[in-house]
Design an enzyme around this catalytic site. Sequence first.
Site, PDB file in Angstrom:
ATOM      1  CB  SER A 162      37.024  -2.076 -19.771  1.00  0.00           C
ATOM      2  OG  SER A 162      36.906  -0.846 -19.157  1.00  0.00           O
TER       3      SER A 162
ATOM      4  CG  HIS B 192      41.034   1.413 -20.187  1.00  0.00           C
ATOM      5  ND1 HIS B 192      40.119   1.993 -21.022  1.00  0.00           N
ATOM      6  CD2 HIS B 192      40.326   0.673 -19.323  1.00  0.00           C
ATOM      7  CE1 HIS B 192      38.916   1.618 -20.680  1.00  0.00           C
ATOM      8  NE2 HIS B 192      39.003   0.812 -19.649  1.00  0.00           N
TER       9      HIS B 192
ATOM     10  CG  HIS C 295      37.025   5.524 -17.220  1.00  0.00           C
ATOM     11  ND1 HIS C 295      38.156   4.883 -17.631  1.00  0.00           N
ATOM     12  CD2 HIS C 295      35.975   4.848 -17.757  1.00  0.00           C
ATOM     13  CE1 HIS C 295      37.821   3.849 -18.398  1.00  0.00           C
ATOM     14  NE2 HIS C 295      36.509   3.816 -18.492  1.00  0.00           N
TER      15      HIS C 295
ATOM     16  CE1 TYR D  68      37.964   4.329 -13.244  1.00  0.00           C
ATOM     17  CE2 TYR D  68      35.811   4.397 -14.304  1.00  0.00           C
ATOM     18  CZ  TYR D  68      37.082   3.863 -14.191  1.00  0.00           C
ATOM     19  OH  TYR D  68      37.472   2.855 -15.026  1.00  0.00           O
ATOM     20  CD  GLU D  69      41.251   6.576 -15.840  1.00  0.00           C
ATOM     21  OE1 GLU D  69      42.448   6.290 -15.950  1.00  0.00           O
ATOM     22  OE2 GLU D  69      40.500   6.733 -16.814  1.00  0.00           O
TER      23      GLU D  69
ATOM     24  CB  ALA E 167      32.654  -2.917 -20.132  1.00  0.00           C
TER      25      ALA E 167
ATOM     26  CG  MET F 167      31.479   3.324 -13.852  1.00  0.00           C
ATOM     27  SD  MET F 167      32.735   2.626 -12.782  1.00  0.00           S
ATOM     28  CE  MET F 167      31.761   1.443 -11.838  1.00  0.00           C
ATOM     29  CB  SER F 168      32.962   5.173 -20.039  1.00  0.00           C
ATOM     30  OG  SER F 168      32.263   4.160 -20.746  1.00  0.00           O
TER      31      SER F 168
ATOM     32  CG  ASN G 234      28.339  -6.666 -14.733  1.00  0.00           C
ATOM     33  OD1 ASN G 234      29.189  -6.059 -15.414  1.00  0.00           O
ATOM     34  ND2 ASN G 234      27.491  -6.048 -13.935  1.00  0.00           N
TER      35      ASN G 234
ATOM     36  CG  HIS H 138      38.374  -4.102 -13.443  1.00  0.00           C
ATOM     37  ND1 HIS H 138      37.602  -3.378 -14.330  1.00  0.00           N
ATOM     38  CD2 HIS H 138      39.609  -4.157 -13.990  1.00  0.00           C
ATOM     39  CE1 HIS H 138      38.350  -3.014 -15.366  1.00  0.00           C
ATOM     40  NE2 HIS H 138      39.574  -3.476 -15.192  1.00  0.00           N
TER      41      HIS H 138
HETATM   42  N1  HPA Z   1      28.187  -1.008 -13.277  1.00  0.00           N
HETATM   43  C1  HPA Z   1      28.884   0.051 -13.726  1.00  0.00           C
HETATM   44  N2  HPA Z   1      29.782  -0.038 -14.690  1.00  0.00           N
HETATM   45  C2  HPA Z   1      29.981  -1.249 -15.245  1.00  0.00           C
HETATM   46  C3  HPA Z   1      29.290  -2.380 -14.826  1.00  0.00           C
HETATM   47  C4  HPA Z   1      28.334  -2.255 -13.787  1.00  0.00           C
HETATM   48  O1  HPA Z   1      27.673  -3.215 -13.357  1.00  0.00           O
HETATM   49  N3  HPA Z   1      29.719  -3.426 -15.587  1.00  0.00           N
HETATM   50  C5  HPA Z   1      30.651  -2.916 -16.437  1.00  0.00           C
HETATM   51  N4  HPA Z   1      30.812  -1.598 -16.236  1.00  0.00           N
END
Ligand code: HPA
Length: 269
Positions: A24, A55, A77, A79-80, A107, A205-206, A229, A241
Amino acid sequence: MINREQFKQLLAGRKPQTAIILGSGLGAVAEAVKSPLTISYQAIEGFPRTTVAGHCGQMIVGKIGNSEVLCLQGRFHLYEGHTPQTMTEVINTLKAVGIKRLIITNAAGSLNPDFTPGSLMLINDHINFSGQNPLVGANDDNIGPRFPDMSNAYDRNMRRQAKELAAKLGLNLPEGVYLMVLGPNFETAAEIRAFRILGADAVGMSTVPEVIAAVHAGIKVLAVSAITNFGTGLQKTPLSHEDTMLGAAQAADNLTTFITNYVKEFCHE
Ligand code: HPA
C-alpha cells in the site's frame, strides 16, 4: 485473457528471475523500471482484481540496472475476500515463468517503541495469526512438499545482503517479527498488547500467505515493512487508512532507494 503458458511466452524475451510485490502506497519502485512492459492482472488467468485504494492491480516487467524484474503493483489481501489459494495460484504462476526470488514490501503498524512511523523493518520471521493458510487443499508435489519447512522463510543470505547494503546506504534497517492479522479492522489495544507479548514487532494484513506459498515453491524471500503507525493504544490518535498511507509516503523514498539498490547489487541472475 492469457493462460500460464502464454504468459511465459510473453515474458520469454525478458526472463525476469526477481519479482517484487509492492505494498500500500509503496508503488514508487515500479517507476524505477526501465523499458516497462505493463500487464494488467485482469489479462492473466488466475489473477484476481484488487479492490483497495492505493493498489492498482498491474504487473510491470522491465529492467532495474541490469536486472530484469517483475513488479506486482497492487496486491491481493485475504480481507478483500480473495481465497488463500489465490495467493498460491499467483505465486505458482511466478514460479512457472522462472521467478527465483521474491522481494515483498508492506505497510505495517509498530509494536516496538524503537520502530517509529516512517522507518523500515527487515522481516526476519513471522507469526501467522490470520487463521488461514494458502496451502490448504491438495498438494502439488511438482511445486513443493506437503509439509514445507519454515526455518529459513526469510532467506538468511538475502537478509545478510540487505543488512550490508543498508549499512552502506546509511539506512536504518532493524530486523523484526511480522504478525499477520486477517483484518480489515485495525486491532484493538488489547490485541496489540497481546501480540507484543507473543513476540511480534509489527502487525499487518498481508505478506504471510505470499511468503508461505513462495517458500513452498522454493522461491527465496526478502521482505521489508514500511512502518506507517504505532499499533492501537500505542499512539494517541485513532487509526485510519489515510494515516497509514501518509506513513507509507514517509517511508517510500528510503524503501525505493533500498529496493532498487538491492536489485542492482544482488539480483543479477
Ligand atoms: N495494523 C494492521 N495493519 C496495518 C497497520 C496496523 O496498525 N498499519 C498498516 N497496516
